[in-house]
Design a protein around this motif. Structure first.
Motif, mmCIF file in Angstrom:
data_model
loop_
_atom_site.group_PDB
_atom_site.id
_atom_site.type_symbol
_atom_site.label_atom_id
_atom_site.label_comp_id
_atom_site.label_asym_id
_atom_site.label_seq_id
_atom_site.Cartn_x
_atom_site.Cartn_y
_atom_site.Cartn_z
ATOM 1 N N ASN A 63 0.841 -1.184 0.000
ATOM 2 C CA ASN A 63 0.000 0.000 0.000
ATOM 3 C C ASN A 63 0.889 1.252 0.000
ATOM 4 O O ASN A 63 2.110 1.175 0.128
ATOM 5 C CB ASN A 63 -0.968 0.005 1.183
ATOM 6 N N LYS A 64 0.280 2.410 -0.111
ATOM 7 C CA LYS A 64 1.036 3.645 -0.272
ATOM 8 C C LYS A 64 1.846 3.990 0.973
ATOM 9 O O LYS A 64 2.950 4.545 0.873
ATOM 10 C CB LYS A 64 0.078 4.796 -0.607
ATOM 11 N N SER A 65 1.314 3.681 2.142
ATOM 12 C CA SER A 65 2.045 4.009 3.364
ATOM 13 C C SER A 65 3.341 3.213 3.468
ATOM 14 O O SER A 65 4.379 3.742 3.871
ATOM 15 C CB SER A 65 1.164 3.758 4.589
ATOM 16 N N LEU A 66 3.290 1.919 3.096
ATOM 17 C CA LEU A 66 4.501 1.095 3.132
ATOM 18 C C LEU A 66 5.491 1.513 2.048
ATOM 19 O O LEU A 66 6.703 1.539 2.275
ATOM 20 C CB LEU A 66 4.141 -0.385 2.966
ATOM 21 N N LEU A 67 4.973 1.849 0.866
ATOM 22 C CA LEU A 67 5.863 2.311 -0.206
ATOM 23 C C LEU A 67 6.589 3.589 0.214
ATOM 24 O O LEU A 67 7.784 3.758 -0.054
ATOM 25 C CB LEU A 67 5.063 2.542 -1.490
ATOM 26 N N GLY A 68 5.868 4.478 0.897
ATOM 27 C CA GLY A 68 6.509 5.693 1.395
ATOM 28 C C GLY A 68 7.536 5.392 2.473
ATOM 29 O O GLY A 68 8.574 6.059 2.551
ATOM 30 N N HIS A 69 7.258 4.373 3.292
ATOM 31 C CA HIS A 69 8.192 3.966 4.345
ATOM 32 C C HIS A 69 9.510 3.488 3.746
ATOM 33 O O HIS A 69 10.591 3.850 4.229
ATOM 34 C CB HIS A 69 7.546 2.862 5.183
ATOM 35 N N PHE A 70 9.423 2.674 2.694
ATOM 36 C CA PHE A 70 10.644 2.171 2.048
ATOM 37 C C PHE A 70 11.337 3.275 1.251
ATOM 38 O O PHE A 70 12.569 3.332 1.186
ATOM 39 C CB PHE A 70 10.307 0.990 1.135
ATOM 40 N N LYS A 71 10.551 4.139 0.625
ATOM 41 C CA LYS A 71 11.134 5.222 -0.174
ATOM 42 C C LYS A 71 11.975 6.150 0.693
ATOM 43 O O LYS A 71 13.030 6.641 0.278
ATOM 44 C CB LYS A 71 10.018 6.006 -0.869
ATOM 45 N N LYS A 72 11.541 6.370 1.923
ATOM 46 C CA LYS A 72 12.271 7.234 2.837
ATOM 47 C C LYS A 72 13.648 6.662 3.157
ATOM 48 O O LYS A 72 14.609 7.406 3.363
ATOM 49 C CB LYS A 72 11.454 7.414 4.119
ATOM 50 N N SER A 73 13.743 5.323 3.175
ATOM 51 C CA SER A 73 15.030 4.685 3.487
ATOM 52 C C SER A 73 15.911 4.523 2.257
ATOM 53 O O SER A 73 17.087 4.184 2.378
ATOM 54 C CB SER A 73 14.783 3.319 4.132
ATOM 55 N N GLY A 74 15.332 4.723 1.063
ATOM 56 C CA GLY A 74 16.111 4.554 -0.147
ATOM 57 C C GLY A 74 16.364 3.108 -0.520
ATOM 58 O O GLY A 74 17.255 2.802 -1.311
ATOM 59 N N VAL A 75 15.557 2.195 0.046
ATOM 60 C CA VAL A 75 15.706 0.759 -0.206
ATOM 61 C C VAL A 75 14.451 0.255 -0.907
ATOM 62 O O VAL A 75 13.341 0.705 -0.608
ATOM 63 C CB VAL A 75 15.923 -0.012 1.113
ATOM 64 N N SER A 76 14.612 -0.676 -1.847
ATOM 65 C CA SER A 76 13.463 -1.251 -2.538
ATOM 66 C C SER A 76 12.574 -2.001 -1.547
ATOM 67 O O SER A 76 13.069 -2.503 -0.530
ATOM 68 C CB SER A 76 13.935 -2.198 -3.648
#
Length: 213
Positions: A63-76
Motif C-alpha cells: 500500500n502507499k504508506s509502506l511504499l513511502g516507508h521504504f522510499k524514505k530509506s532509499g531501499v526497494s
C-alpha cells in the motif's frame, strides 16, 4: 544487553564432520542481503531499535504508506521486516546500510524464529501424543485413537477451556533457542547452524543473538 539479528531463508539440512570426527546434523540458512529500513531512538520514539528488511516482493502488493516507508530509506520494498530493540550506537548504523553474516561469529548461540510446518486438522494422538482408549475389544468401534471422556460429570457440566482436543496443528510461530553456529560462509552469505529449525525449505527465519555488555 542488546540484540542483533538477521533475516534468512531455510536452504535445507545436511551433515558435516567436526574436528573431533563426529558427524552432526545441521541446517543451512541463506542470509539474504538485509538492509536497515528504519532507526528509532529514545529521543524521538521513546525507545531504541533498528528495523531490518529482506526478500524482494512485487511492488503492486504494497500500500502507499509502506511504499513511502521504504522510499524514505532509499531501499526497494522488502518482503520481511524485523525490528530489533536494544541500546544501539547511532554512529554504527545508518538507514540503507547493508548487513551480512559478518555480525556473527563461529561458536555463537542464536535464537531462530520461524513458522512451523502446517499439518492441518489432527486428532489427539498426533497432536497431543495421547495413547488412545486402548486395545480393540468386542463391541468397540473406531475407539483406538479416540480422546475418551472430555467432561467432568454433572458438576461443573462443562468442558474447561484449554482442554487438549483435536484441532489445527502446526503453522505457528516457533522459536528454538541456543542453537550453535558451526560455520560461516561470508562470500555466499551462509550460516550453518547445528540442529533443526522451524518451517519448510525456503521459508523465512529470524536469527537473533543477544550481546551482554
Amino acid at each position: 544487553m542488546k540484540t542483533i539479528g538477521l533475516i534468512g531463508k531455510n536452504v535445507g539440512m545436511t551433515n558435516i564432520s567436526l574436528d573431533n570426527g563426529m558427524n552432526v546434523s545441521c541446517t543451512i540458512i541463506n542470509v539474504n542481503t538485509c538492509y536497515i529500513i528504519q532507526i528509532k531512538t529514545i529521543k524521538n520514539d521513546g525507545y531504541s531499535s533498528i528495523q531490518i528488511g529482506s526478500g524482494e516482493k512485487n511492488i503492486k502488493n504494497f500500500n502507499k504508506s509502506l511504499l513511502g516507508h521504504f522510499k524514505k530509506s532509499g531501499v526497494s520494498p522488502k518482503k520481511k521486516l524485523l525490528e530489533i530493540k536494544g541500546d544501539f550506537d547511532e554512529n554504527s548504523y545508518k538507514i540503507g546500510q547493508l548487513i551480512n553474516v559478518s555480525i556473527f561469529n563461529v561458536g555463537d548461540t542464536v535464537n531462530v524464529t520461524g513458522i512451523s510446518k502446517g499439518k492441518g486438522f489432527q486428532g489427539v494422538v498426533k497432536r497431543h501424543k495421547f495413547s488412545g482408549v486402548g486395545e480393540r475389544s468386542h463391541g468397540q468401534h473406531n475407539r483406538l485413537r479416540s480422546a475418551g471422556s472430555i467432561g467432568a460429570g454433572s458438576t461443573p457440566s462443562k468442558v474447561f477451556k484449554g482442554k487438549k482436543m483435536a484441532g489445527r496443528m502446526g503453522n505457528n510461530k516457533v522459536t528454538i533457542k541456543n542453537l550453535k553456529i558451526l560455520k560461516i560462509d561470508i562470500d555466499r552469505n551462509l550460516l550453518i547452524i547445528k540442529g533443526s529449525v522451524p518451517g519448510n525449505k525456503n521459508s523465512f527465519l529470524m536469527i537473533k543473538k543477544k550481546i551482554w555488555n
